[in-house]
Motif scaffolding. Structure first.
Motif, mmCIF file in Angstrom:
data_model
loop_
_atom_site.group_PDB
_atom_site.id
_atom_site.type_symbol
_atom_site.label_atom_id
_atom_site.label_comp_id
_atom_site.label_asym_id
_atom_site.label_seq_id
_atom_site.Cartn_x
_atom_site.Cartn_y
_atom_site.Cartn_z
ATOM 1 N N GLY A 4 0.834 -1.189 0.000
ATOM 2 C CA GLY A 4 0.000 0.000 0.000
ATOM 3 C C GLY A 4 0.868 1.238 0.000
ATOM 4 O O GLY A 4 1.895 1.285 0.678
ATOM 5 N N PHE A 6 0.523 5.594 0.105
ATOM 6 C CA PHE A 6 -0.342 6.774 0.111
ATOM 7 C C PHE A 6 0.487 8.046 0.102
ATOM 8 O O PHE A 6 1.629 8.080 0.541
ATOM 9 C CB PHE A 6 -1.322 6.755 1.295
ATOM 10 C CG PHE A 6 -0.764 7.240 2.618
ATOM 11 C CD1 PHE A 6 -0.778 8.590 2.944
ATOM 12 C CD2 PHE A 6 -0.262 6.337 3.537
ATOM 13 C CE1 PHE A 6 -0.282 9.033 4.167
ATOM 14 C CE2 PHE A 6 0.230 6.765 4.763
ATOM 15 C CZ PHE A 6 0.225 8.131 5.079
ATOM 16 N N TYR A 29 -1.491 -0.940 -4.245
ATOM 17 C CA TYR A 29 -2.655 -0.068 -4.107
ATOM 18 C C TYR A 29 -2.161 1.322 -3.695
ATOM 19 O O TYR A 29 -1.480 1.472 -2.680
ATOM 20 C CB TYR A 29 -3.613 -0.621 -3.052
ATOM 21 C CG TYR A 29 -4.063 -2.023 -3.347
ATOM 22 C CD1 TYR A 29 -5.171 -2.262 -4.151
ATOM 23 C CD2 TYR A 29 -3.363 -3.124 -2.841
ATOM 24 C CE1 TYR A 29 -5.579 -3.554 -4.443
ATOM 25 C CE2 TYR A 29 -3.767 -4.415 -3.124
ATOM 26 C CZ TYR A 29 -4.871 -4.629 -3.926
ATOM 27 O OH TYR A 29 -5.264 -5.916 -4.214
ATOM 28 N N TYR A 30 -2.519 2.312 -4.501
ATOM 29 C CA TYR A 30 -2.075 3.687 -4.266
ATOM 30 C C TYR A 30 -3.273 4.565 -3.918
ATOM 31 O O TYR A 30 -4.315 4.507 -4.584
ATOM 32 C CB TYR A 30 -1.384 4.239 -5.512
ATOM 33 C CG TYR A 30 -0.910 5.677 -5.375
ATOM 34 C CD1 TYR A 30 0.372 5.953 -4.925
ATOM 35 C CD2 TYR A 30 -1.751 6.748 -5.685
ATOM 36 C CE1 TYR A 30 0.811 7.261 -4.784
ATOM 37 C CE2 TYR A 30 -1.325 8.056 -5.552
ATOM 38 C CZ TYR A 30 -0.046 8.309 -5.102
ATOM 39 O OH TYR A 30 0.378 9.609 -4.958
ATOM 40 N N LEU A 31 -3.109 5.388 -2.895
ATOM 41 C CA LEU A 31 -4.140 6.339 -2.502
ATOM 42 C C LEU A 31 -3.558 7.746 -2.478
ATOM 43 O O LEU A 31 -2.618 8.022 -1.734
ATOM 44 C CB LEU A 31 -4.687 5.987 -1.107
ATOM 45 C CG LEU A 31 -5.662 6.996 -0.476
ATOM 46 C CD1 LEU A 31 -6.881 7.217 -1.371
ATOM 47 C CD2 LEU A 31 -6.090 6.526 0.906
ATOM 48 N N CYS A 54 -5.689 7.561 5.821
ATOM 49 C CA CYS A 54 -5.226 6.965 4.563
ATOM 50 C C CYS A 54 -4.630 5.579 4.797
ATOM 51 O O CYS A 54 -4.913 4.634 4.042
ATOM 52 C CB CYS A 54 -4.189 7.870 3.900
ATOM 53 S SG CYS A 54 -4.830 9.426 3.257
ATOM 54 N N LEU A 58 -6.160 1.729 3.473
ATOM 55 C CA LEU A 58 -5.432 0.752 2.671
ATOM 56 C C LEU A 58 -5.292 -0.576 3.409
ATOM 57 O O LEU A 58 -5.448 -1.650 2.816
ATOM 58 C CB LEU A 58 -4.046 1.295 2.308
ATOM 59 C CG LEU A 58 -4.021 2.442 1.290
ATOM 60 C CD1 LEU A 58 -2.625 3.049 1.204
ATOM 61 C CD2 LEU A 58 -4.482 1.969 -0.085
ATOM 62 N N LEU A 67 3.349 -0.972 4.088
ATOM 63 C CA LEU A 67 2.782 0.345 3.802
ATOM 64 C C LEU A 67 3.907 1.342 3.577
ATOM 65 O O LEU A 67 4.841 1.435 4.383
ATOM 66 C CB LEU A 67 1.912 0.827 4.963
ATOM 67 C CG LEU A 67 1.279 2.208 4.738
ATOM 68 C CD1 LEU A 67 0.128 2.110 3.753
ATOM 69 C CD2 LEU A 67 0.808 2.816 6.047
#
Length: 260
Positions: A4, A6, A29-31, A54, A58, A67
């Motif tokens: 993850g 962010f 997974y990118y936020l 954030c 995730l 992360l």
């Protein structure tokens, strides 16, 4: 196994790009919290709260195994908090960048450039001094670099003049190594190198890859790539196309983050 990432906005896509290229089998997974960017003008308490939201989004939605905080401001203020509340490795951009700079420098004079908030936090200076107290560290906020990059002005005369205006003071101090303390700044790396070819440039997005490899985690997913934003952003779309092509993004509601 999944990763993850962010960021407060779009700059973390430089990290996403490097991680995706180096870990092709990892699900990533990118936020990008584009609704609340920038974090740099917020209080420490607000930065920490946004970062928790954030990170937990995730973790709870995708069960990520690692992360990455792809934001220098969030790394400077929220890293230790996230390490305490999440049962997985949490990596900021500051420590890997500092470690790389110590490895590269020969004369022990290191320059750090970043946003006003990152420079004010002294996070890089603290990490560098923890590793090698004998270092001479010179810091400089470069607030115009972000809008230049988001406008796509990364290799024209305006970019070169701006780079020289900000960096010449550090060069005159005798630095041999420069840390790019903002995830937007790697897009200006070629321009910086053309003006100062003898400077070692530390790109934290690359340094993070080495840090992940040191965890010895075997990523054997399907290579899924998912990108989420909290608000529509023309700058994000331009940056995404420049770095990673036409990867699709999905907008999530800010309330989905705030409710966690």
């Amino acid at each position: 196994m999944s990763i993850g990432i962010f960021d407060s906005g779009i700059g973390g896509l430089t990290v996403f790009k490097e991680v995706a290229e180096n870990f092709p089998k990892a699900d990533i997974y990118y936020l990008g919290d584009t609704a609340r960017v920038p974090y740099g003008n917020k209080s420490k308490e607000t930065i920490v709260r946004y970062s928790i939201e954030c990170a937990t989004y995730l973790y709870h939605n995708f069960n990520v195994d690692v992360l990455i905080i792809a934001c220098n401001t969030a790394s400077s203020y929220a890293l230790e908090t996230l390490k305490k509340i999440l049962p997985i490795p949490v990596i900021g951009v500051v420590r890997p960048g500092a470690e790389a700079a110590v490895k590269y420098t020969k004369n022990k004079k290191v320059g750090v450039i970043g946003t006003v908030a990152t420079v004010r936090s002294n996070s890089y200076e603290k990490e560098l001094k923890n590793i090698d107290p004998s270092l001479e560290i010179y810091q400089k906020p470069c607030p115009l670099f972000v809008p230049l990059v988001e406008e796509g002005w990364i290799d024209n005369e305006i970019a070169r003049l701006t780079v020289k205006e900000y960096l010449q003071e550090l060069i005159d101090k005798g630095i041999d190594t420069l840390i790019l303390g903002c995830t937007h700044y790697p897009l200006l790396k070629n321009t910086i190198k053309s003006l100062y070819p003898n400077i070692n440039i530390v790109d934290s997005s690359i340094a993070i890859v080495d840090h992940i490899k040191s965890l010895n985690i075997e990523f054997n997913g399907s290579g899924k790539r998912e990108i989420f934003i909290t608000d529509e952003s023309h700058a994000f779309d331009n940056f995404r196309k420049l770095l990673i092509g036409d990867a699709k993004t999905k907008k999530i509601e800010l309330s989905d983050l705030c409710s966690l």
